[in-house]
Scaffold this active site. Structure first.
Site, PDB file in Angstrom:
ATOM      1  N   CYS A 162      -3.049   1.504  -4.076  1.00 52.89           N
ATOM      2  CA  CYS A 162      -1.848   2.118  -4.654  1.00 52.89           C
ATOM      3  C   CYS A 162      -2.159   3.020  -5.836  1.00 52.89           C
ATOM      4  O   CYS A 162      -1.432   3.970  -6.094  1.00 52.89           O
ATOM      5  CB  CYS A 162      -0.881   1.045  -5.150  1.00 52.89           C
ATOM      6  SG  CYS A 162       0.069   0.280  -3.873  1.00 52.89           S
ATOM      7  N   CYS A 166       2.164   2.159  -7.677  1.00 51.29           N
ATOM      8  CA  CYS A 166       2.853   0.871  -7.578  1.00 51.29           C
ATOM      9  C   CYS A 166       3.046   0.310  -8.979  1.00 51.29           C
ATOM     10  O   CYS A 166       2.079   0.150  -9.723  1.00 51.29           O
ATOM     11  CB  CYS A 166       2.044  -0.110  -6.724  1.00 51.29           C
ATOM     12  SG  CYS A 166       1.823   0.452  -5.030  1.00 51.29           S
ATOM     13  N   CYS A 182       0.870  -1.172   0.000  1.00 50.29           N
ATOM     14  CA  CYS A 182       0.000   0.000   0.000  1.00 50.29           C
ATOM     15  C   CYS A 182       0.907   1.221   0.000  1.00 50.29           C
ATOM     16  O   CYS A 182       2.135   1.089   0.055  1.00 50.29           O
ATOM     17  CB  CYS A 182      -1.001  -0.004   1.156  1.00 50.29           C
ATOM     18  SG  CYS A 182      -0.310   0.123   2.810  1.00 50.29           S
TER      19      CYS A 182
END
Length: 135
Positions: free
Chosen positions: A86, A90, A12
């Site tokens: 995310c 990410c 996260c």
């Protein structure tokens, strides 16, 4: 049948709440049968105190954990990558099993608001464990 145990990376943004609770549950429920990692794209300075308190209610102590920065090595070493809120922060790595768990962010919330998030994470971890080890 291979002797290598599955590995899971929880990601996260801050690595302070959701991913730490998920990692704590998986370590607790799987023992040494699964390798567990967690990281964040922009790690916080410390674990969310409400997440720590909510997990302690379940008998799981995550207070000693530290938010960690997401690295290419952590992703490459993991069989399953689970992202939580995310968005585009990410990166995606081809060849990995990805899941995106849509969970409310516990940042800035009290333990009463974190409990339902914790309970949803627990249910998802139990299903993941059955999937990884239940064959």
């Amino acid at each position: 049948m291979t002797d290598t145990k599955p590995s899971v990376l929880f990601v996260c943004v801050h690595n302070a709440g959701r991913s730490q609770m998920a990692a704590g549950y998986l370590r607790h429920l799987a023992g040494d049968r699964v390798e567990v990692r967690s990281a964040g794209s922009m790690p916080a300075d410390q674990i969310n105190p409400a997440a720590v308190a909510a997990m302690l209610e379940e008998g799981i102590d995550i207070a000693a954990e530290q938010p960690k920065v997401l690295t290419d090595e952590a992703v490459e070493a993991s069989d399953v990558v689970i992202t939580m809120g995310c968005g585009d922060t990410c990166r995606f790595y081809p060849g990995k099993r990805y899941e995106d768990w849509v969970l409310e962010d516990p940042a800035g919330q009290g333990v009463d608001a974190v409990r339902p998030i914790r309970d949803e994470i627990k249910a998802r971890i139990e299903a993941l464990l059955t999937d990884l080890l239940g064959q």
